[in-house]
Scaffold this active site. Sequence first.
Site, PDB file in Angstrom:
ATOM      1  N   ASP A   1       4.274   2.344   4.615  1.00  0.00           N
ATOM      2  CA  ASP A   1       4.768   1.044   5.079  1.00  0.00           C
ATOM      3  C   ASP A   1       6.242   0.867   4.712  1.00  0.00           C
ATOM      4  O   ASP A   1       6.582   0.821   3.529  1.00  0.00           O
ATOM      5  CB  ASP A   1       3.910  -0.070   4.435  1.00  0.00           C
ATOM      6  CG  ASP A   1       4.003  -1.380   5.181  1.00  0.00           C
ATOM      7  OD1 ASP A   1       4.935  -1.540   5.982  1.00  0.00           O
ATOM      8  OD2 ASP A   1       3.140  -2.250   4.941  1.00  0.00           O
TER       9      ASP A   1
ATOM     10  N   HIS B   1       0.427  -2.580  16.308  1.00  0.00           N
ATOM     11  CA  HIS B   1       1.350  -3.365  15.481  1.00  0.00           C
ATOM     12  C   HIS B   1       2.807  -2.957  15.707  1.00  0.00           C
ATOM     13  O   HIS B   1       3.672  -3.819  15.896  1.00  0.00           O
ATOM     14  CB  HIS B   1       0.948  -3.216  14.015  1.00  0.00           C
ATOM     15  CG  HIS B   1       1.784  -3.972  13.053  1.00  0.00           C
ATOM     16  ND1 HIS B   1       1.783  -5.346  12.991  1.00  0.00           N
ATOM     17  CD2 HIS B   1       2.679  -3.553  12.103  1.00  0.00           C
ATOM     18  CE1 HIS B   1       2.620  -5.753  12.049  1.00  0.00           C
ATOM     19  NE2 HIS B   1       3.177  -4.679  11.496  1.00  0.00           N
TER      20      HIS B   1
HETATM   21  C1  HEM Z   1      -0.543  -7.277   5.971  1.00  0.00           C
HETATM   22  C2  HEM Z   1       0.262  -7.344   7.020  1.00  0.00           C
HETATM   23  C3  HEM Z   1       1.021  -6.153   7.543  1.00  0.00           C
HETATM   24  C4  HEM Z   1       0.794  -4.815   7.370  1.00  0.00           C
HETATM   25  C5  HEM Z   1      -0.339  -4.148   6.611  1.00  0.00           C
HETATM   26  C6  HEM Z   1       1.844  -4.124   8.074  1.00  0.00           C
HETATM   27  C7  HEM Z   1       1.945  -2.749   8.156  1.00  0.00           C
HETATM   28  C8  HEM Z   1       2.903  -2.080   8.870  1.00  0.00           C
HETATM   29  C9  HEM Z   1       2.966  -0.644   9.014  1.00  0.00           C
HETATM   30  C10 HEM Z   1       2.001   0.345   8.379  1.00  0.00           C
HETATM   31  C11 HEM Z   1       4.040  -0.371   9.774  1.00  0.00           C
HETATM   32  C12 HEM Z   1       4.496   1.024  10.234  1.00  0.00           C
HETATM   33  C13 HEM Z   1       5.443   1.679   9.296  1.00  0.00           C
HETATM   34  C14 HEM Z   1       6.759   0.955   9.184  1.00  0.00           C
HETATM   35  O1  HEM Z   1       7.594   0.982  10.085  1.00  0.00           O
HETATM   36  O2  HEM Z   1       6.952   0.328   8.155  1.00  0.00           O
HETATM   37  C15 HEM Z   1       4.677  -1.612  10.111  1.00  0.00           C
HETATM   38  C16 HEM Z   1       5.812  -1.741  10.847  1.00  0.00           C
HETATM   39  C17 HEM Z   1       6.466  -2.933  11.088  1.00  0.00           C
HETATM   40  N1  HEM Z   1       6.024  -4.177  10.768  1.00  0.00           N
HETATM   41 FE1  HEM Z   1       4.317  -4.625   9.787  1.00  0.00          FE
HETATM   42  N2  HEM Z   1       2.685  -5.038   8.640  1.00  0.00           N
HETATM   43  C18 HEM Z   1       2.223  -6.295   8.339  1.00  0.00           C
HETATM   44  C19 HEM Z   1       2.782  -7.494   8.721  1.00  0.00           C
HETATM   45  C20 HEM Z   1       3.963  -7.618   9.417  1.00  0.00           C
HETATM   46  C21 HEM Z   1       4.596  -8.878   9.736  1.00  0.00           C
HETATM   47  C22 HEM Z   1       4.064 -10.250   9.375  1.00  0.00           C
HETATM   48  C23 HEM Z   1       5.780  -8.568  10.364  1.00  0.00           C
HETATM   49  C24 HEM Z   1       6.854  -9.482  10.885  1.00  0.00           C
HETATM   50  C25 HEM Z   1       6.722 -10.731  11.197  1.00  0.00           C
HETATM   51  C26 HEM Z   1       5.862  -7.127  10.468  1.00  0.00           C
HETATM   52  C27 HEM Z   1       6.910  -6.442  11.004  1.00  0.00           C
HETATM   53  C28 HEM Z   1       6.980  -5.067  11.130  1.00  0.00           C
HETATM   54  C29 HEM Z   1       8.118  -4.377  11.716  1.00  0.00           C
HETATM   55  C30 HEM Z   1       9.406  -4.994  12.217  1.00  0.00           C
HETATM   56  C31 HEM Z   1       7.786  -3.023  11.697  1.00  0.00           C
HETATM   57  C32 HEM Z   1       8.644  -1.864  12.200  1.00  0.00           C
HETATM   58  C33 HEM Z   1       8.407  -1.619  13.639  1.00  0.00           C
HETATM   59  C34 HEM Z   1       9.220  -0.410  14.097  1.00  0.00           C
HETATM   60  O3  HEM Z   1      10.443  -0.561  14.196  1.00  0.00           O
HETATM   61  O4  HEM Z   1       8.630   0.655  14.303  1.00  0.00           O
HETATM   62  N3  HEM Z   1       4.742  -6.595   9.882  1.00  0.00           N
HETATM   63  N4  HEM Z   1       3.954  -2.654   9.565  1.00  0.00           N
END
Ligand code: HEM
Length: 353
Positions: free
Chosen positions: A175, A267
């Site tokens: 993450d 996501h």
């Molecule tokens: C428990 C809640 C969440 C989990 C477990 C989670 C998990 C992840 C994971 C595993 C990734 C892929 C790896 C990475 O790029 O970091 C990701 C990407 C991302 N997440 Fe989340 N996330 C959560 C909540 C959120 C929320 C609330 C937001 C924004 C409002 C968000 C925004 C993003 C963004 C901007 C990316 C990168 C997308 C990209 O450029 O590829 N996430 N998240």
Amino acid sequence: VGKLTVPFFGEHQAGIETALQAHATFISFSLKESVDRPLFARLMRMWTSDMQLLSEGKPAMGDAAPEIASTPASLTFTLGFGYSLFEKLGLTHRWPLKMTHIPLYSIDRLESQWCDGDVVVQVCANDSLTLTHAVREIVRGSKPFLTPRWMQQGFNPHAGVNAGRTSRNIMGQVDGSGNPKLHSANFSETVWVKESSEDWFIGGTTLVLRRIRMAMDTWETLPPEIQERVIGRKRSNGAPLTGKIESDIPDLLAVKDGQPVIPTDAHIRRATTPRNIFRRIYNYDAGILADGTQDVGLLFATYQADVSQFTDIQEKLAAMDQLNRWTTPVGSGMWVIPKGLQPGEWFASTLLS
Ligand code: HEM
């Protein structure tokens, strides 16, 4: 690890463009009714001095346990102000943003004990005793001025455990891969405020903190291939489903057997917008809830120059994101983060004097 320090002074506050420490405490405070601008300014001068001393491995003024202070373990303090502080101090005309609060989303199940606050401090360190002592010292010093409202504690791998790699969250996913890299032009553009009518805000940023609970009991029943489709990245190394290694750019146009390889409601597809945010996230593990399930999840802290960078993404995710079935936001707040300090300066001096 114990002796390392992060510079307190600089263009920006510490604790943002800083390698993720193992432990974090976010603490939110309410201003006491009797406290006016001059009294609040007095607290800011005292906190500036105490935060500097502790960050440098020295005891705070009148430190109750000075022995602990000599192990700074990359201690940082990051101070933020909520809109409610500006209201209480009669300073709403000086609030530097259009937005004053994060909107309530359909997915939110907010619990007031994790929301908002006039003042917030993110305290991070690579040692939990150092961290607790630092938090004690700033809480103790603030007593005449502030009442603590809530405290949230989070963790990441200890220094050296995961050296150089992106951390995993409690669901096991890598993450942080899509984050702007520290000290890059992209980071600066994403995070630091470049223009504002308020000089104390130039070089500052905004903090959004969401406490997001994970439904681990149901998540863990999913086969790994399904879990990977929920996110759009592989469990093993965080590579996008269209790539081989973590740093490969997700190919959102790739199709296999007539279906998008990264599903339409994955996501990472939903979280991709023209403007990014910087996610500086900590895991939390807060024991057992009344229904007998474990209370675990993310202290989802994000820094961005403009809060709308966050709300643009959150709005899209609230409308459609497979991950919503296993995650519930239970806390929410936003704060402006003043710029960093040079020796002799104190926090938000030009706002308060
Ligand atoms: C428990 C809640 C969440 C989990 C477990 C989670 C998990 C992840 C994971 C595993 C990734 C892929 C790896 C990475 O790029 O970091 C990701 C990407 C991302 N997440 Fe989340 N996330 C959560 C909540 C959120 C929320 C609330 C937001 C924004 C409002 C968000 C925004 C993003 C963004 C901007 C990316 C990168 C997308 C990209 O450029 O590829 N996430 N998240």
